[in-house]
Every structure is written in C-alpha cells, then in structure tokens.
Enzyme design. Structure first.
Site, PDB file in Angstrom:
ATOM      1  N   HIS A 195       0.818  -1.212   0.000  1.00  0.00           N
ATOM      2  CA  HIS A 195       0.000   0.000   0.000  1.00  0.00           C
ATOM      3  C   HIS A 195       0.851   1.261   0.000  1.00  0.00           C
ATOM      4  CE1 HIS A 195      -3.567   2.331   0.341  1.00  0.00           C
ATOM      5  NE2 HIS A 195      -4.316   1.404   0.896  1.00  0.00           N
ATOM      6  N   ASP A 199      -2.551   2.219  -4.257  1.00  0.00           N
ATOM      7  CA  ASP A 199      -3.718   2.084  -3.390  1.00  0.00           C
ATOM      8  C   ASP A 199      -4.673   0.987  -3.880  1.00  0.00           C
ATOM      9  OD1 ASP A 199      -2.717   4.253  -1.903  1.00  0.00           O
ATOM     10  OD2 ASP A 199      -3.664   5.668  -3.287  1.00  0.00           O
TER      11      ASP A 199
END
Length: 222
Positions: A195, A199
């Site tokens: 992450h 995203d």
C-alpha cells in the site's frame, strides 16, 4: 527442529517482508469457461499443454504491461518502475518454498510458457536451478488451488511490490436475469500489494485486467 537452511531463509525473508511493507490483500473471481475450452482444443497438439496456472501467469504478465506501477520496487530514491517483466512462480518442496523466474514472460506464447514453467518446476524439485533462474523476478504468482484452497493471503516476495495467489478451479451456480440456472468454471485470485506504492483502486483495476484477459485466451498469445 532448527530453523536453518532453506527454512531459516524463508522465515527471515517473510518476516522482513511483513515488517517492511504495508501489505493488503483483495480477492476477485475469474470465470474460466473460455480457458477450459481453449485447453481442450490444445490437447491434440504436440506442444506442451498449458496448466491453469500458466494461463494466469500469462494474463498477469500482460496486465503488468497495462499497469506498470505493479511491476515495481521501492528503492532509496523512491518507486522504481521496472522496464522488464519477469514473473516468478512459487514451487513447493519438502524442505520449503523456492521461486524460479520466468524471464521476459510477455515474450512467450502459451505453449512456450508451459514448457518453461514445466522445466523450471522440474529443475527446482531436482535441485538443479542456477542462481540466474532465481534472480530478477518483478512479480510473483503462488498457487494453492491443488490443495482445494479458494482464496488466501500470499506474502510479497521482496523486492517486489505485489504477488498473486491462485485458488482452485470450481463449479459455481449462476442465475441469469431471466432466472435461468447454469454453472460456470470459476477461480478466485488473491492479490497482495504494498500500500506504500499504490492504493486499493489501482490494485483492483490490475486484478480486473487479469480477469478480463482470462476471458479471452487468444489475447494471451499476443
């Protein structure tokens, strides 16, 4: 029992992977009726018959071209987008896990890819892999479908920023808008990504590209 040798190396790498990255996993189903049909049509050929994981590897490699952020690694300078695509595949051995690399994956058609994965798997089990065959992977694919697993949480193989888990091929019941009941061959894909690098939306878009490519086997030979 001491955690040394291969087991010790795996333990250190996996612990480091989870400590150094912000790892999340999503799951997405892929319909494989077209893949099943394509495999059947290839059974009379003298070429190597691709396994279902071969189709997934081919689709993942082509999806990496569409989503270069996934084919990346984190460096001291930032995020490095890697110019070449080398997909690694996890091979289970009695003493642990080894991850040989399919070099220039997108350059291989399905028959050539199947021959290469078969060669690498055999060499891994016989302990005959060279160092060059274990280095340079930019993305990994791990399969647990042969054990009846649907979805799982694969751990990223550093320095990659993502890994794809492949579940079992199963029959799902589907109901059309008109109420007609039928079955479809389906597989769950599990994508773990870092992450820090990208995203959830880009991760989902990448996985959806794999699903779309699996719906059109002819695209996997281009």
């Amino acid at each position: 029992k001491k955690m040394s040798g291969m087991r010790g190396t795996i333990a250190k790498r996996m612990q480091s992977s989870l400590q150094d990255m912000a790892q999340l996993t999503l799951h997405m189903d892929a319909d494989l009726d077209a893949i099943v049909e394509d495999r059947e049509s290839r059974k009379s050929s003298s070429h190597s018959l691709p396994g279902f994981t071969d189709y997934v590897i081919a689709a993942a490699a082509r999806a990496l071209k569409l989503h270069p952020i996934v084919n990346s690694q984190v460096t001291a300078e930032g995020i490095a987008l890697l110019p070449e695509i080398h997909v690694s595949m996890a091979v289970a051995l009695p003493e642990g896990l080894i991850v040989p690399v399919i070099k220039n994956t997108t350059s291989l058609d399905l028959a050539s890819l199947a021959s290469e994965t078969k060669r690498l798997s055999g060499a891994a089990r016989e302990g005959k892999l060279g160092l060059a065959e274990l280095e340079g992977g930019t993305f990994s694919v791990s399969t647990l479908g042969m054990f009846g697993v649907d979805g799982f949480t694969p751990v990223i193989n550093p320095p990659n920023t993502a890994i794809l888990g492949v579940g079992r091929l199963r029959d799902d019941v589907v109901v059309s808008k008109k109420g007609k009941v039928s079955t479809v061959k389906r597989m769950t894909l599990s994508l773990t990504w870092d992450h820090r690098v990208f995203d959830g939306a880009p991760a989902a878009e990448f996985c959806k590209s794999i699903v779309d490519l699996l719906a059109d086997p002819s695209a996997l030979n281009k």
